[in-house]
Motif scaffolding. Structure first.
Motif, mmCIF file in Angstrom:
data_model
loop_
_atom_site.group_PDB
_atom_site.id
_atom_site.type_symbol
_atom_site.label_atom_id
_atom_site.label_comp_id
_atom_site.label_asym_id
_atom_site.label_seq_id
_atom_site.Cartn_x
_atom_site.Cartn_y
_atom_site.Cartn_z
ATOM 1 N N GLY A 1 1.682 -1.481 17.897
ATOM 2 C CA GLY A 1 1.913 -1.190 16.481
ATOM 3 C C GLY A 1 1.085 -0.032 15.969
ATOM 4 N N SER A 2 -0.108 0.160 16.523
ATOM 5 C CA SER A 2 -0.955 1.264 16.087
ATOM 6 C C SER A 2 -0.284 2.615 16.317
ATOM 7 C CB SER A 2 -2.308 1.220 16.812
ATOM 8 O OG SER A 2 -2.130 1.236 18.221
ATOM 9 N N GLY A 3 0.584 2.693 17.331
ATOM 10 C CA GLY A 3 1.319 3.935 17.562
ATOM 11 C C GLY A 3 2.262 4.249 16.420
ATOM 12 N N PHE A 4 2.924 3.215 15.872
ATOM 13 C CA PHE A 4 3.791 3.396 14.710
ATOM 14 C C PHE A 4 2.963 3.800 13.495
ATOM 15 C CE2 PHE A 4 6.332 0.795 17.497
ATOM 16 C CZ PHE A 4 7.627 1.229 17.283
ATOM 17 N N ALA A 5 1.811 3.152 13.315
ATOM 18 C CA ALA A 5 0.946 3.458 12.170
ATOM 19 C C ALA A 5 0.456 4.892 12.232
ATOM 20 C CB ALA A 5 -0.237 2.495 12.137
ATOM 21 N N ILE A 6 0.075 5.360 13.407
ATOM 22 C CA ILE A 6 -0.379 6.741 13.563
ATOM 23 C C ILE A 6 0.758 7.700 13.250
ATOM 24 C CG2 ILE A 6 -1.163 8.466 15.247
ATOM 25 C CD1 ILE A 6 -2.706 6.164 16.632
ATOM 26 N N GLY A 7 1.967 7.355 13.665
ATOM 27 C CA GLY A 7 3.121 8.190 13.360
ATOM 28 C C GLY A 7 3.396 8.282 11.870
ATOM 29 N N PHE A 8 3.150 7.215 11.126
ATOM 30 C CA PHE A 8 3.362 7.212 9.679
ATOM 31 C C PHE A 8 2.300 8.017 8.933
ATOM 32 C CE2 PHE A 8 5.438 2.812 10.175
ATOM 33 C CZ PHE A 8 6.695 3.371 10.264
ATOM 34 N N ALA A 9 1.038 7.912 9.376
ATOM 35 C CA ALA A 9 -0.081 8.425 8.568
ATOM 36 C C ALA A 9 -0.878 9.543 9.211
ATOM 37 C CB ALA A 9 -1.025 7.272 8.237
ATOM 38 N N GLY A 10 -0.789 9.731 10.528
ATOM 39 C CA GLY A 10 -1.657 10.700 11.173
ATOM 40 C C GLY A 10 -3.087 10.173 11.181
ATOM 41 N N PRO A 11 -4.084 11.062 11.173
ATOM 42 C CA PRO A 11 -5.488 10.628 11.197
ATOM 43 C C PRO A 11 -5.883 9.739 10.019
ATOM 44 C CG PRO A 11 -5.324 12.944 11.735
ATOM 45 C CD PRO A 11 -3.967 12.531 11.272
ATOM 46 N N SER A 12 -5.155 9.848 8.898
ATOM 47 C CA SER A 12 -5.484 9.010 7.734
ATOM 48 C C SER A 12 -5.169 7.543 7.986
ATOM 49 C CB SER A 12 -4.734 9.490 6.491
ATOM 50 O OG SER A 12 -3.336 9.309 6.619
ATOM 51 N N VAL A 13 -4.659 7.228 9.167
ATOM 52 C CA VAL A 13 -4.441 5.830 9.538
ATOM 53 C C VAL A 13 -5.769 5.058 9.504
ATOM 54 C CG1 VAL A 13 -4.777 6.112 12.027
ATOM 55 C CG2 VAL A 13 -3.209 4.353 11.175
ATOM 56 N N LEU A 14 -6.876 5.794 9.644
ATOM 57 C CA LEU A 14 -8.185 5.143 9.539
ATOM 58 C C LEU A 14 -8.387 4.559 8.147
ATOM 59 C CD1 LEU A 14 -10.377 7.752 11.480
ATOM 60 C CD2 LEU A 14 -9.592 5.511 12.283
ATOM 61 N N LEU A 15 -7.911 5.263 7.121
ATOM 62 C CA LEU A 15 -7.971 4.721 5.761
ATOM 63 C C LEU A 15 -7.032 3.529 5.622
ATOM 64 C CD1 LEU A 15 -7.959 7.992 3.594
ATOM 65 C CD2 LEU A 15 -9.926 6.611 4.301
ATOM 66 N N SER A 16 -5.866 3.628 6.255
ATOM 67 C CA SER A 16 -4.876 2.538 6.197
ATOM 68 C C SER A 16 -5.459 1.249 6.745
ATOM 69 C CB SER A 16 -3.621 2.917 6.990
ATOM 70 O OG SER A 16 -3.103 4.157 6.585
ATOM 71 N N TYR A 17 -6.097 1.345 7.900
ATOM 72 C CA TYR A 17 -6.661 0.140 8.507
ATOM 73 C C TYR A 17 -7.900 -0.345 7.757
ATOM 74 C CZ TYR A 17 -3.522 -0.331 12.443
ATOM 75 O OH TYR A 17 -2.405 -0.576 13.218
ATOM 76 N N THR A 18 -8.602 0.558 7.089
ATOM 77 C CA THR A 18 -9.731 0.139 6.254
ATOM 78 C C THR A 18 -9.237 -0.688 5.069
ATOM 79 O OG1 THR A 18 -11.007 2.108 6.868
ATOM 80 C CG2 THR A 18 -11.676 0.944 4.868
ATOM 81 N N ILE A 19 -8.135 -0.249 4.443
ATOM 82 C CA ILE A 19 -7.546 -1.021 3.340
ATOM 83 C C ILE A 19 -7.042 -2.371 3.848
ATOM 84 C CG2 ILE A 19 -5.668 -1.096 1.644
ATOM 85 C CD1 ILE A 19 -5.859 1.966 1.491
ATOM 86 N N GLY A 20 -6.381 -2.359 5.009
ATOM 87 C CA GLY A 20 -5.918 -3.605 5.599
ATOM 88 C C GLY A 20 -7.071 -4.551 5.896
ATOM 89 N N ALA A 21 -8.190 -4.003 6.380
ATOM 90 C CA ALA A 21 -9.371 -4.830 6.672
ATOM 91 C C ALA A 21 -9.969 -5.401 5.392
ATOM 92 C CB ALA A 21 -10.413 -3.999 7.415
ATOM 93 N N LEU A 22 -9.937 -4.622 4.305
ATOM 94 C CA LEU A 22 -10.439 -5.110 3.021
ATOM 95 C C LEU A 22 -9.623 -6.299 2.530
ATOM 96 C CD1 LEU A 22 -12.151 -4.908 0.431
ATOM 97 C CD2 LEU A 22 -10.493 -3.229 -0.430
ATOM 98 N N ILE A 23 -8.296 -6.179 2.619
ATOM 99 C CA ILE A 23 -7.427 -7.293 2.207
ATOM 100 C C ILE A 23 -7.701 -8.517 3.074
ATOM 101 C CG2 ILE A 23 -5.040 -8.075 1.974
ATOM 102 C CD1 ILE A 23 -4.261 -5.142 1.478
ATOM 103 N N ALA A 24 -7.846 -8.299 4.384
ATOM 104 C CA ALA A 24 -8.125 -9.410 5.304
ATOM 105 C C ALA A 24 -9.460 -10.062 4.975
ATOM 106 C CB ALA A 24 -8.115 -8.909 6.745
ATOM 107 N N LEU A 25 -10.467 -9.257 4.610
ATOM 108 C CA LEU A 25 -11.787 -9.794 4.250
ATOM 109 C C LEU A 25 -11.681 -10.703 3.031
ATOM 110 C CD1 LEU A 25 -14.886 -9.867 4.451
ATOM 111 C CD2 LEU A 25 -14.946 -7.789 3.068
ATOM 112 N N LEU A 26 -10.962 -10.251 2.000
ATOM 113 C CA LEU A 26 -10.791 -11.065 0.799
ATOM 114 C C LEU A 26 -10.033 -12.355 1.124
ATOM 115 C CD1 LEU A 26 -9.850 -8.272 -1.799
ATOM 116 C CD2 LEU A 26 -12.082 -9.340 -1.414
ATOM 117 N N LEU A 27 -9.012 -12.224 1.959
ATOM 118 C CA LEU A 27 -8.229 -13.404 2.332
ATOM 119 C C LEU A 27 -9.086 -14.415 3.081
ATOM 120 C CD1 LEU A 27 -4.928 -14.189 2.646
ATOM 121 C CD2 LEU A 27 -5.633 -13.997 5.023
ATOM 122 N N ILE A 28 -9.906 -13.934 4.004
ATOM 123 C CA ILE A 28 -10.754 -14.817 4.795
ATOM 124 C C ILE A 28 -11.727 -15.567 3.901
ATOM 125 C CG2 ILE A 28 -12.658 -14.809 6.445
ATOM 126 C CD1 ILE A 28 -9.886 -14.629 7.652
ATOM 127 N N ALA A 29 -12.283 -14.874 2.912
ATOM 128 C CA ALA A 29 -13.226 -15.523 2.004
ATOM 129 C C ALA A 29 -12.539 -16.626 1.198
ATOM 130 C CB ALA A 29 -13.846 -14.487 1.064
#
Length: 461
Positions: free
Chosen positions: A43-71
């Protein structure tokens, strides 16, 4: 608190019979098993295709949502460690309809995600057997994992622990090797952080592309909530839940962000591709003999592990539905090993769907399965945030004792998590790649609500 727990205990009591054999380490690995799979390696290959290097920001936002959900989940699950998962929580704190919808949405999502994993397995096997039919591998590996899930949860936990351990060790090796080569590689290898901006900049697809990739990032983090599903089979629920949540999330964020950072520095984002895993392409770019084949083997294990975990989650959710009276009672039957065997068999529907799609649309099967499965998963995450809001309101209204684990920043952070999830769900309607998400998900949800009100509501009166 005692009165409140007694009311919830009546709901959780319906799901008794499952065996408490899972340790904290096994629960952590079950969550990692589901989340470190196709989402990261393919799936990361699809994400990189959508966003390019800014995929790092995409996964950071995803990690933030996951952190809130876990709490949110940790607070609610520690308050009710007896079992029942988030479906029972939604039923008790919001409405029986909410419990009905979230359980079926989550079950359907896992059933379909199983299809994405097994579809990816067929793609991985093409590395060694390029002319072999995908359906052959889908059926072969599916039979093995169904047999594993038909055994006791202790056997399942042990196998999943070692599956997940293999891929965790492999990812760590990948991170160490990639970091080492990034530091010492000669200029002739064209490796370095200049790739972050060398090909149309850090945001080659704009902010819209970065935001679209958050959907794939969420798909990658899905299954972290599986710890709550497994809570009813944990040896020491309170300790296992909080410890497993924290360690699983930390490892996920570390593995995903560091791995993507290395991949983008080694392989230009516009060469990441979708037919092969970016991890395999990275190993090929490093020209290490046999490395591409080895990492493809690890990715295969990762997909099998994720599929194994998701088959477990789907089976337990359908078992809970049956015990709650929301599905045929026979699906709540346990075999001599303590496994919900009938619920397991019905939860294999995703494998059948994947087999059909792999034959009819071999090049689009994975993306189609991912798009269709996303609705149930995203709806589940949204409803977990909503459930937490009602949970905390009820706790405060009844002047209950201090919670053993408390989510910080309530209600603001709970609200932010819900808003982000809702916004991402709406986003899928405006993208060609995920057009099927709402197109299939909303009618499914409306159909479920209709079934509830026409049938089950009468039984509750």
């Amino acid at each position: 608190m005692a009165h409140n727990d007694a009311n919830f205990a009546a709901i959780a009591q319906r799901e008794t019979g499952l065996q408490r054999h899972l340790s904290k380490a096994q629960m952590t690995m079950i969550a990692l098993g589901g989340a470190i799979g196709t989402g990261l390696f393919l799936g990361s290959g699809f994400a990189i295709g959508f966003a390019g290097p800014s995929v790092l920001l995409s996964y950071t936002i995803g990690a933030l949502i996951a952190l809130l959900l876990i709490a949110c989940l940790a607070e609610m699950t520690v308050a009710h460690p007896g079992g029942g998962s988030f479906g029972a929580l939604a039923e008790f704190y919001i409405h029986p309809l909410a419990g009905f919808l979230i359980r079926y949405a989550y079950w359907a999502a896992n059933v379909l995600v199983i299809g994405t994993e097994v579809t990816a397995i067929a793609l991985y096997m093409q590395f060694w057997f390029p002319n072999s039919p995908g359906w052959y591998w889908i059926v072969s590996f599916s039979v093995i994992l169904v047999l594993v899930n038909a055994l006791s949860v202790k056997v399942f936990g042990t196998i999943e622990y070692w599956f997940s351990s293999i891929k965790v060790i492999a990812i760590l090796a990948f991170l160490l090797l990639g970091s080492y080569l990034l530091l010492i590689s000669p200029k002739s290898m064209d490796i370095g952080f200049h790739h972050y901006t060398a090909h149309q900049g850090f945001l080659p697809k704009g902010w819209a592309g970065m935001w679209l990739a958050v959907i794939v990032a969420l798909f990658s983090f899905l299954s972290i909530e599986m710890i709550a599903v497994a809570a009813g089979e944990a040896q020491n629920p309170e300790q296992a839940i909080t410890g497993a949540f924290r360690s699983a999330l930390f490892r996920l964020v570390t593995f995903y962000l560091f791995s993507l950072a290395l991949i983008l520095a080694i392989v230009p984002w516009n060469q990441a591709g979708r037919e092969q895993s970016p991890f395999v392409l990275t190993m090929q770019a490093l020209h290490i003999p046999g490395a591409a084949g080895f990492i493809n083997f690890v990715i295969l294990i990762a997909a099998l592990s994720a599929m194994n975990s998701q088959l477990y989650a789907a089976t337990r959710m359908l078992f809970g539905l049956a015990r709650a009276g929301f599905a045929p009672s026979g699906l709540g039957h346990l075999n001599s090993q303590g496994a919900p065997i009938r619920a397991l068999v019905l939860s294999c529907l995703g494998i059948a769907v994947a087999t059909i799609l792999s034959i009819a649309y071999p090049e689009k099967a994975f993306l189609l399965m991912m798009a269709i499965s996303m609705f149930g998963a995203m709806f589940t995450w949204l409803m977990i945030f909503v459930t937490h809001y009602f949970f905390r309101r009820k706790q405060a209204a009844n002047s209950l004792v201090e919670l053993k684990f408390r989510m910080w920043g309530f209600p603001w952070l709970t609200g932010i998590g819900a808003i982000l999830m809702f916004a991402l769900m709406i986003t899928t309607a405006f993208t060609a790649e995920f057009a099927m998400t709402l197109a299939t998900g909303l009618p499914f949800l409306c159909g479920l609500a209709g079934v509830y009100w026409l049938w089950y509501r009468k039984a509750k009166i």
